[in-house]
Design a protein around this motif. Structure first.
Motif, PDB file in Angstrom:
ATOM      1  N   GLY A  77      35.192  39.498  36.557  1.00 25.71           N
ATOM      2  CA  GLY A  77      36.582  39.582  36.986  1.00 25.71           C
ATOM      3  C   GLY A  77      36.740  39.295  38.477  1.00 25.71           C
ATOM      4  N   LEU A  78      35.789  39.806  39.288  1.00 22.55           N
ATOM      5  CA  LEU A  78      35.856  39.534  40.729  1.00 22.55           C
ATOM      6  C   LEU A  78      35.772  38.042  41.019  1.00 22.55           C
ATOM      7  CD1 LEU A  78      33.560  42.322  42.259  1.00 22.55           C
ATOM      8  CD2 LEU A  78      36.045  42.201  42.326  1.00 22.55           C
ATOM      9  N   LEU A  79      34.912  37.346  40.312  1.00 22.51           N
ATOM     10  CA  LEU A  79      34.766  35.906  40.521  1.00 22.51           C
ATOM     11  C   LEU A  79      36.035  35.140  40.148  1.00 22.51           C
ATOM     12  CD1 LEU A  79      31.131  35.371  39.163  1.00 22.51           C
ATOM     13  CD2 LEU A  79      31.875  35.489  41.546  1.00 22.51           C
ATOM     14  N   GLN A  80      36.838  35.711  39.264  1.00 21.16           N
ATOM     15  CA  GLN A  80      38.086  35.075  38.850  1.00 21.16           C
ATOM     16  C   GLN A  80      39.290  35.598  39.632  1.00 21.16           C
ATOM     17  OE1 GLN A  80      37.809  36.058  34.623  1.00 21.16           O
ATOM     18  NE2 GLN A  80      37.275  33.936  34.163  1.00 21.16           N
ATOM     19  N   GLY A  81      39.032  36.456  40.621  1.00 22.12           N
ATOM     20  CA  GLY A  81      40.126  37.022  41.400  1.00 22.12           C
ATOM     21  C   GLY A  81      40.749  38.257  40.788  1.00 22.12           C
ATOM     22  N   ASP A  82      40.152  38.778  39.708  1.00 22.15           N
ATOM     23  CA  ASP A  82      40.642  39.985  39.054  1.00 22.15           C
ATOM     24  C   ASP A  82      39.809  41.164  39.547  1.00 22.15           C
ATOM     25  OD1 ASP A  82      41.648  41.953  37.449  1.00 22.15           O
ATOM     26  OD2 ASP A  82      40.821  41.163  35.568  1.00 22.15           O
ATOM     27  N   LEU A  83      40.413  42.097  40.272  1.00 26.44           N
ATOM     28  CA  LEU A  83      39.687  43.222  40.858  1.00 26.44           C
ATOM     29  C   LEU A  83      39.463  44.365  39.878  1.00 26.44           C
ATOM     30  CD1 LEU A  83      41.382  43.379  44.382  1.00 26.44           C
ATOM     31  CD2 LEU A  83      39.314  42.155  43.689  1.00 26.44           C
ATOM     32  N   GLY A  84      39.924  44.217  38.651  1.00 20.08           N
ATOM     33  CA  GLY A  84      39.710  45.266  37.667  1.00 20.08           C
ATOM     34  C   GLY A  84      40.956  46.105  37.440  1.00 20.08           C
ATOM     35  N   TYR A  85      40.791  47.205  36.728  1.00 17.45           N
ATOM     36  CA  TYR A  85      41.899  48.063  36.317  1.00 17.45           C
ATOM     37  C   TYR A  85      41.712  49.454  36.897  1.00 17.45           C
ATOM     38  CZ  TYR A  85      45.593  49.782  33.237  1.00 17.45           C
ATOM     39  OH  TYR A  85      46.760  50.299  32.752  1.00 17.45           O
ATOM     40  N   SER A  86      42.739  49.955  37.559  1.00 18.94           N
ATOM     41  CA  SER A  86      42.683  51.288  38.146  1.00 18.94           C
ATOM     42  C   SER A  86      43.058  52.328  37.098  1.00 18.94           C
ATOM     43  CB  SER A  86      43.635  51.386  39.343  1.00 18.94           C
ATOM     44  OG  SER A  86      43.727  52.715  39.805  1.00 18.94           O
ATOM     45  N   PHE A  87      42.109  53.223  36.793  1.00 21.79           N
ATOM     46  CA  PHE A  87      42.369  54.264  35.809  1.00 21.79           C
ATOM     47  C   PHE A  87      43.401  55.260  36.327  1.00 21.79           C
ATOM     48  CE2 PHE A  87      37.614  53.567  34.908  1.00 21.79           C
ATOM     49  CZ  PHE A  87      37.901  52.409  34.200  1.00 21.79           C
ATOM     50  N   GLU A  88      43.271  55.619  37.604  1.00 18.78           N
ATOM     51  CA  GLU A  88      44.138  56.665  38.158  1.00 18.78           C
ATOM     52  C   GLU A  88      45.593  56.228  38.202  1.00 18.78           C
ATOM     53  OE1 GLU A  88      44.341  59.546  42.130  1.00 18.78           O
ATOM     54  OE2 GLU A  88      42.851  57.946  41.992  1.00 18.78           O
ATOM     55  N   TYR A  89      45.844  54.974  38.577  1.00 16.26           N
ATOM     56  CA  TYR A  89      47.222  54.476  38.718  1.00 16.26           C
ATOM     57  C   TYR A  89      47.710  53.777  37.454  1.00 16.26           C
ATOM     58  CZ  TYR A  89      46.706  55.471  43.688  1.00 16.26           C
ATOM     59  OH  TYR A  89      46.512  56.099  44.892  1.00 16.26           O
ATOM     60  N   ASN A  90      46.790  53.557  36.483  1.00 20.51           N
ATOM     61  CA  ASN A  90      47.149  52.912  35.219  1.00 20.51           C
ATOM     62  C   ASN A  90      47.773  51.532  35.455  1.00 20.51           C
ATOM     63  OD1 ASN A  90      47.124  52.939  32.423  1.00 20.51           O
ATOM     64  ND2 ASN A  90      49.215  53.720  32.277  1.00 20.51           N
ATOM     65  N   LEU A  91      47.204  50.823  36.436  1.00 22.30           N
ATOM     66  CA  LEU A  91      47.685  49.490  36.793  1.00 22.30           C
ATOM     67  C   LEU A  91      46.492  48.633  37.212  1.00 22.30           C
ATOM     68  CD1 LEU A  91      50.801  50.320  39.037  1.00 22.30           C
ATOM     69  CD2 LEU A  91      50.880  49.187  36.803  1.00 22.30           C
ATOM     70  N   PRO A  92      46.627  47.302  37.167  1.00 26.35           N
ATOM     71  CA  PRO A  92      45.567  46.466  37.741  1.00 26.35           C
ATOM     72  C   PRO A  92      45.397  46.745  39.223  1.00 26.35           C
ATOM     73  CG  PRO A  92      47.041  45.150  36.356  1.00 26.35           C
ATOM     74  CD  PRO A  92      47.676  46.509  36.498  1.00 26.35           C
ATOM     75  N   VAL A  93      44.167  46.645  39.694  1.00 27.85           N
ATOM     76  CA  VAL A  93      43.875  46.947  41.101  1.00 27.85           C
ATOM     77  C   VAL A  93      44.683  46.043  42.026  1.00 27.85           C
ATOM     78  CG1 VAL A  93      42.068  46.949  42.864  1.00 27.85           C
ATOM     79  CG2 VAL A  93      41.586  47.836  40.592  1.00 27.85           C
ATOM     80  N   ASN A  94      44.883  44.788  41.631  1.00 28.94           N
ATOM     81  CA  ASN A  94      45.663  43.859  42.458  1.00 28.94           C
ATOM     82  C   ASN A  94      47.063  44.398  42.733  1.00 28.94           C
ATOM     83  OD1 ASN A  94      43.530  42.071  42.454  1.00 28.94           O
ATOM     84  ND2 ASN A  94      44.310  40.856  40.753  1.00 28.94           N
ATOM     85  N   GLU A  95      47.666  45.041  41.724  1.00 28.08           N
ATOM     86  CA  GLU A  95      49.012  45.581  41.899  1.00 28.08           C
ATOM     87  C   GLU A  95      48.981  46.902  42.660  1.00 28.08           C
ATOM     88  OE1 GLU A  95      51.242  45.815  38.301  1.00 28.08           O
ATOM     89  OE2 GLU A  95      50.522  43.876  37.548  1.00 28.08           O
ATOM     90  N   VAL A  96      47.920  47.673  42.477  1.00 31.65           N
ATOM     91  CA  VAL A  96      47.831  48.966  43.162  1.00 31.65           C
ATOM     92  C   VAL A  96      47.693  48.768  44.669  1.00 31.65           C
ATOM     93  CG1 VAL A  96      46.420  51.043  43.443  1.00 31.65           C
ATOM     94  CG2 VAL A  96      46.865  50.139  41.163  1.00 31.65           C
ATOM     95  N   VAL A  97      46.838  47.815  45.057  1.00 33.85           N
ATOM     96  CA  VAL A  97      46.574  47.603  46.482  1.00 33.85           C
ATOM     97  C   VAL A  97      47.845  47.158  47.187  1.00 33.85           C
ATOM     98  CG1 VAL A  97      45.273  46.247  48.142  1.00 33.85           C
ATOM     99  CG2 VAL A  97      44.137  47.138  46.128  1.00 33.85           C
ATOM    100  N   GLY A  98      48.467  46.093  46.689  1.00 32.07           N
ATOM    101  CA  GLY A  98      49.751  45.640  47.214  1.00 32.07           C
ATOM    102  C   GLY A  98      49.797  45.517  48.720  1.00 32.07           C
ATOM    103  N   ASP A  99      50.844  46.136  49.298  1.00 27.99           N
ATOM    104  CA  ASP A  99      51.051  46.068  50.749  1.00 27.99           C
ATOM    105  C   ASP A  99      50.000  46.846  51.524  1.00 27.99           C
ATOM    106  OD1 ASP A  99      53.228  44.472  50.493  1.00 27.99           O
ATOM    107  OD2 ASP A  99      54.724  46.052  50.787  1.00 27.99           O
ATOM    108  N   ARG A 100      49.309  47.765  50.863  1.00 26.57           N
ATOM    109  CA  ARG A 100      48.320  48.579  51.574  1.00 26.57           C
ATOM    110  C   ARG A 100      47.209  47.730  52.182  1.00 26.57           C
ATOM    111  NH1 ARG A 100      47.905  54.214  50.674  1.00 26.57           N
ATOM    112  NH2 ARG A 100      49.618  55.050  49.443  1.00 26.57           N
ATOM    113  N   LEU A 101      46.737  46.745  51.428  1.00 26.09           N
ATOM    114  CA  LEU A 101      45.677  45.887  51.949  1.00 26.09           C
ATOM    115  C   LEU A 101      46.186  45.064  53.124  1.00 26.09           C
ATOM    116  CD1 LEU A 101      42.784  44.902  51.692  1.00 26.09           C
ATOM    117  CD2 LEU A 101      43.583  43.183  50.052  1.00 26.09           C
TER     118      LEU A 101
END
Length: 332
Positions: A77-101
């Motif tokens: 997934g990392l090689l394809q730009g997919d950072l995985g799924y966040s269990f705690e936020y129940n969202l893809p990591v890409n969406e969780v990080v958002g403006d924070r990164l």
């Protein structure tokens, strides 16, 4: 030069691959996983958890797979730009990080610029005015900066800002801009709030850089070529800039690889103390809850900053210092 660049890029890829394995293993070392932590939290609150639901969630999150399978899924997934799924936020990591990164990058690069802009002139002044009152005063300030923890300085600034001005300097923007789309007013609010965390996080790095630059420049100023140039009548400014200062800049360039991850990791506690909407508190929470994909993505990002910073510093050092060679072969 091209051969060196190819060799270094290849070694960077191997290094990142090895780090990804270590990161995944370390995150998995604590007993249990995110789901078991979540179940224990529900049970502590007196809630009952259905066994069928537990098995369903374990299968949905992929926690029923072996560790190698989970690792390969994550890396692919990392090689394809997919950072995985966040269990705690129940969202893809890409969406969780958002403006924070993005805000973390702005804060960290602003801190690095602050460190360089402050340490360079102070370090040069201290070296060229050795044992003067200014040198002693700046040395004292540098030692205080090294000895004061970042989180303690943050607490002190928060207290005095509230006592003296009656305002809160926590956060990176005014409350009305939280979760709002970016605009010029929001960007100006971020710029107005940015200087306080930059000063807090950058204080220790600035103090350390001043000490290294001062020591390096003093060493160069006492070498024979400087004495010879001074005897030939070269002006102090020209003599300082042409050779000693250029050689003394080596720690500035060499520290790029260390400075990037240090600034990112050093802002974790400060971000928690000052309520900054950066990746620091989220990384800490992900490690505590064993949200492995979210925590692993952050740690891989730190590793990437490190290897890229080391690569950039090595290339710049060869340009800055002619004594450094790209290969180990001796010249005839």
């Amino acid at each position: 030069m091209l051969e060196y660049l190819i060799r270094r890029i290849f070694s960077m890829i191997l290094t990142l691959a090895a780090i990804s394995v270590l990161v995944f293993i370390i995150i998995q070392l604590p007993p249990g996983d995110y789901l078991s932590t979540y179940i224990a939290e529900l049970q502590s609150q007196g809630e009952m958890v259905d066994e069928e639901k537990i098995e369903f969630l374990r299968h949905q999150y992929g926690l029923d797979r072996s560790m190698p399978e989970q690792y390969l899924t994550w890396v692919w997934g990392l090689l394809q730009g997919d950072l995985g799924y966040s269990f705690e936020y129940n969202l893809p990591v890409n969406e969780v990080v958002g403006d924070r990164l993005f805000l973390s990058m702005v804060l960290n690069f602003a801190t690095i610029i602050f460190i360089y802009l402050m340490s360079f002139p102070i370090g040069v002044y201290s070296a060229t005015h050795q044992y003067s009152w200014g040198d002693h005063g700046l040395t004292l300030i540098g030692f205080l900066g090294l000895a004061t923890p970042n989180f303690l300085l943050a607490l002190v600034l928060l207290y005095f800002a509230n006592v003296w001005f009656g305002t809160s300097i926590g956060g990176l923007m005014d409350p009305q801009y939280l979760d709002q789309p970016w605009s010029m007013d929001k960007a100006m609010s971020v710029a107005a709030h940015l200087w306080v965390p930059v000063v807090v996080i950058g204080t220790s790095g600035t103090a350390g850089m001043i000490r290294r630059l001062r020591a390096n420049l003093l060493d160069e100023l006492h070498k024979q070529y400087v004495v010879t140039g001074r005897a030939k009548g070269l002006s102090p400014g020209k003599l300082l800039i042409k050779y000693p200062l250029r050689m003394a800049l080596n720690p500035f360039i060499a520290d790029i690889g260390n400075l990037l991850p240090q600034v990112v990791s050093g802002s974790v506690i400060v971000s928690s103390v000052m309520s900054l909407p950066t990746t620091g508190p989220m990384l800490l929470s992900a490690l505590q809850s064993q949200d492995m994909y979210l925590a692993g993505s952050f740690l891989i990002f730190l590793a990437l900053l490190t290897v890229v910073g080391m690569f950039v510093s090595d290339v710049l050092l060869t340009v800055l210092d002619p004594r450094i060679r790209l290969s180990g072969r001796t010249r005839a």
